[in-house]
Design an enzyme around this catalytic site. Structure first.
Site, PDB file in Angstrom:
ATOM      1  N   GLY A  85     -15.302   3.368 -16.775  1.00 30.93           N
ATOM      2  CA  GLY A  85     -14.008   2.744 -16.473  1.00 30.93           C
ATOM      3  C   GLY A  85     -14.057   1.678 -15.401  1.00 30.93           C
ATOM      4  O   GLY A  85     -13.155   1.601 -14.570  1.00 30.93           O
ATOM      5  N   THR A  86     -15.103   0.872 -15.445  1.00 32.28           N
ATOM      6  CA  THR A  86     -15.159  -0.259 -14.503  1.00 32.28           C
ATOM      7  C   THR A  86     -15.395  -1.554 -15.263  1.00 32.28           C
ATOM      8  O   THR A  86     -16.172  -1.576 -16.223  1.00 32.28           O
ATOM      9  CB  THR A  86     -16.241  -0.062 -13.419  1.00 32.28           C
ATOM     10  OG1 THR A  86     -16.288  -1.249 -12.598  1.00 32.28           O
ATOM     11  CG2 THR A  86     -17.623   0.216 -13.973  1.00 32.28           C
ATOM     12  N   SER A  87     -14.741  -2.617 -14.810  1.00 34.07           N
ATOM     13  CA  SER A  87     -14.950  -3.923 -15.442  1.00 34.07           C
ATOM     14  C   SER A  87     -16.288  -4.522 -15.011  1.00 34.07           C
ATOM     15  O   SER A  87     -16.709  -5.545 -15.570  1.00 34.07           O
ATOM     16  CB  SER A  87     -13.806  -4.880 -15.068  1.00 34.07           C
ATOM     17  OG  SER A  87     -13.756  -5.015 -13.653  1.00 34.07           O
TER      18      SER A  87
ATOM     19  N   TYR B  12       0.821  -1.218   0.000  1.00 31.85           N
ATOM     20  CA  TYR B  12       0.000   0.000   0.000  1.00 31.85           C
ATOM     21  C   TYR B  12       0.856   1.270   0.000  1.00 31.85           C
ATOM     22  O   TYR B  12       0.489   2.265  -0.615  1.00 31.85           O
ATOM     23  CB  TYR B  12      -1.005  -0.012   1.168  1.00 31.85           C
ATOM     24  CG  TYR B  12      -2.203  -0.863   0.810  1.00 31.85           C
ATOM     25  CD1 TYR B  12      -3.188  -0.363  -0.028  1.00 31.85           C
ATOM     26  CD2 TYR B  12      -2.304  -2.173   1.242  1.00 31.85           C
ATOM     27  CE1 TYR B  12      -4.268  -1.153  -0.409  1.00 31.85           C
ATOM     28  CE2 TYR B  12      -3.374  -2.970   0.863  1.00 31.85           C
ATOM     29  CZ  TYR B  12      -4.349  -2.459   0.047  1.00 31.85           C
ATOM     30  OH  TYR B  12      -5.404  -3.239  -0.347  1.00 31.85           O
TER      31      TYR B  12
ATOM     32  N   GLN C 241     -15.649   3.429  -6.969  1.00 31.15           N
ATOM     33  CA  GLN C 241     -15.009   2.263  -6.355  1.00 31.15           C
ATOM     34  C   GLN C 241     -13.543   2.577  -6.066  1.00 31.15           C
ATOM     35  O   GLN C 241     -12.850   1.789  -5.450  1.00 31.15           O
ATOM     36  CB  GLN C 241     -15.077   1.079  -7.315  1.00 31.15           C
ATOM     37  CG  GLN C 241     -16.480   0.643  -7.662  1.00 31.15           C
ATOM     38  CD  GLN C 241     -16.477  -0.325  -8.833  1.00 31.15           C
ATOM     39  OE1 GLN C 241     -16.344  -1.524  -8.669  1.00 31.15           O
ATOM     40  NE2 GLN C 241     -16.616   0.204 -10.034  1.00 31.15           N
TER      41      GLN C 241
ATOM     42  N   HIS D  48     -15.282   1.668  -1.686  1.00 31.98           N
ATOM     43  CA  HIS D  48     -14.239   0.725  -1.264  1.00 31.98           C
ATOM     44  C   HIS D  48     -13.179   1.366  -0.378  1.00 31.98           C
ATOM     45  O   HIS D  48     -12.123   0.788  -0.171  1.00 31.98           O
ATOM     46  CB  HIS D  48     -13.593   0.069  -2.501  1.00 31.98           C
ATOM     47  CG  HIS D  48     -14.523  -0.831  -3.248  1.00 31.98           C
ATOM     48  ND1 HIS D  48     -14.311  -1.240  -4.550  1.00 31.98           N
ATOM     49  CD2 HIS D  48     -15.693  -1.415  -2.875  1.00 31.98           C
ATOM     50  CE1 HIS D  48     -15.304  -2.026  -4.946  1.00 31.98           C
ATOM     51  NE2 HIS D  48     -16.166  -2.134  -3.944  1.00 31.98           N
TER      52      HIS D  48
ATOM     53  N   CYS E 134      -2.996   3.043  20.702  1.00 35.14           N
ATOM     54  CA  CYS E 134      -3.365   1.954  21.621  1.00 35.14           C
ATOM     55  C   CYS E 134      -2.443   0.750  21.464  1.00 35.14           C
ATOM     56  O   CYS E 134      -2.563  -0.234  22.187  1.00 35.14           O
ATOM     57  CB  CYS E 134      -4.831   1.555  21.419  1.00 35.14           C
ATOM     58  SG  CYS E 134      -5.113   0.516  19.966  1.00 35.14           S
TER      59      CYS E 134
END
Ligand code: BJW
Length: 239
Positions: free
Chosen positions: A181-183, A67, A101, A119, A144
Site C-alpha cells: 500500500g505505498t506509491s 493535524y 511510513q 515518518h 517553555c
C-alpha cells in the site's frame, strides 16, 4: 490463487527474516485517507501549504488545525485485516521487521511490536525549541513557551538517521520484503524495496494498482491489502 500468489506464499514460507514495509494504502480500508490518488488527502490540500517547516513557521495554527482534523479521523478508525495479518505473520516467521511510513499508529493498535515509524507519529509532539518528544495531550505550546509541532517528518526534513540506517540494514538482510500500500514515490523510504532486491531478497508488492516499484518487484499481488495479506499468510502457513 494464481501461480504467482502460490509462489509468493512459498517464498514467504521459506523466509527466515521478513520486512513488512507499509504505506497509507494499508490503512485505507480502516478509513484513513491515502495521500495521493482520487480519494487522497492532497486532492484538497496542497502539501507544500501544510506539510513543511516553512508553512508551520508562517502559520502554526493553520497547520495544527489540519493535524487536529486528521487526528479526529484516525481516532475513529480501527486496525483492519491487513494490519492483523502482519501481526499473525510475525508469529510465524523467525524474524520480522515492521517498517511503516504511516503516522496513524494503527500497526501498534493491531498488536505489532516493535514498529519502526519512518515518518513519525500523529499522536506525538516535539518542542520546536528544546526538541523534546512527548505524547500529544491537547496543548500546542510547550511549558517553555515555544510552539509544539507534530512529531512528523515533513518534506525537505531529514528522517532520523539511526532509524533510517536500521531500516536500510533490515532491508539489506531480509529474505522477503513485502511492500504494502505505498506509491513508492517518496524518498528515502522508497529505497527499501530496491535495497532488498539488490541484496538478493524477494520483493512482494501488494497494491491496488501498479507503482514505480512494480517493474522491479518479483511479485505484484493486485488487490486490497485487507484481503491479499490474510490470504497470503494463510497460504504460506496453513494451520
Ligand atoms: C492500497 C489500498 C488498499 C490504496 N490496499 N493498496 C523535490 C522537491 C522537494 C523534495 C524532493 C524533491 N524530490 C525529491 C524530494 C525528496 C522528498 C520526496 O521524496 N518527494 C517526492 C514526493 C518526490 N522527500 C523528502 O523530502 C524526505 N526528506 C528528505 O529527502 O530529506 C533530505 C534531507 C537530508 C538531510 C538533511 C535534510 C534533508 C522527507 C519525506 C517525508 C514524507 N512525509 C510525508 C508527509 C508527512 C506529513 C503528513 O502526513 O502530514 O509522509 S509525504 C507522504 O507520503 C507521507 C507518507 O508517509 C509518504 C508516502 O506515501 P504513501 O504511504 O506511499 O501513500 P500514497 O498515498 O502516496 O500511496 C498510497 C498507495 O496505496 C497507492 O499506491 C494506492 O494504490 C495504494 N492503496 N488503497 C493496497 N486498500
Amino acid at each position: 490463487m494464481s501461480p504467482d500468489r502460490t509462489e509468493a506464499a512459498l517464498r514467504l514460507r521459506r523466509a527466515r527474516h521478513v520486512v513488512a514495509f507499509t504505506g497509507a494504502g494499508i490503512s485505507a480500508e480502516s478509513g484513513v485517507p491515502t495521500f495521493r490518488g482520487p480519494q487522497g488527502l492532497w486532492k484538497n490540500y496542497r502539501p507544500e501549504d501544510l506539510a513543511n517547516p516553512i508553512a508551520f513557521e508562517r502559520d502554526p495554527e493553520l497547520v495544527w488545525e489540519w493535524y487536529r482534523w486528521r487526528q479526529s479521523i484516525v481516532q475513529g478508525c480501527e486496525p483492519n485485516a491487513g494490519h492483523r495479518a502482519l501481526v499473525d505473520l510475525a508469529g510465524k516467521v523467525a524474524r520480522t521487521s515492521l517498517i511503516t511510513q504511516n503516522i496513524d499508529g494503527l500497526h501498534e493498535r493491531a498488536g505489532s511490536s516493535p514498529v519502526v515509524e519512518l515518518h513519525g507519529n500523529i499522536w506525538k509532539t516535539r518542542c520546536t525549541k528544546e526538541g523534546t518528544v512527548r505524547p500529544f495531550q491537547g496543548e500546542l505550546r510547550c511549558q517553555c513557551g515555544a510552539w509544539l509541532r507534530p512529531h512528523i517528518v515533513w518534506f525537505g526534513e531529514a528522517l532520523d538517521r539511526a532509524t533510517l540506517e536500521d531500516a536500510f540494514q533490515a532491508a539489506r538482510t531480509c529474505d522477503v520484503l513485502l511492500a504494502v500500500g505505498t506509491s513508492a514515490l517518496v524518498a528515502p523510504a522508497n529505497m527499501l524495496p530496491l535495497l532488498a532486491r539488490s541484496a538478493g531478497g524477494t520483493v512482494i508488492e501488494v497494491n491496488l494498482e501498479p507503482t514505480p516499484l512494480t517493474a522491479q518487484a518479483d511479485f505484484f499481488l493486485k488487490g486490497p491489502a485487507g484481503e491479499v495479506l490474510p490470504e497470503l499468510v494463510r497460504r504460506a502457513f496453513p494451520s
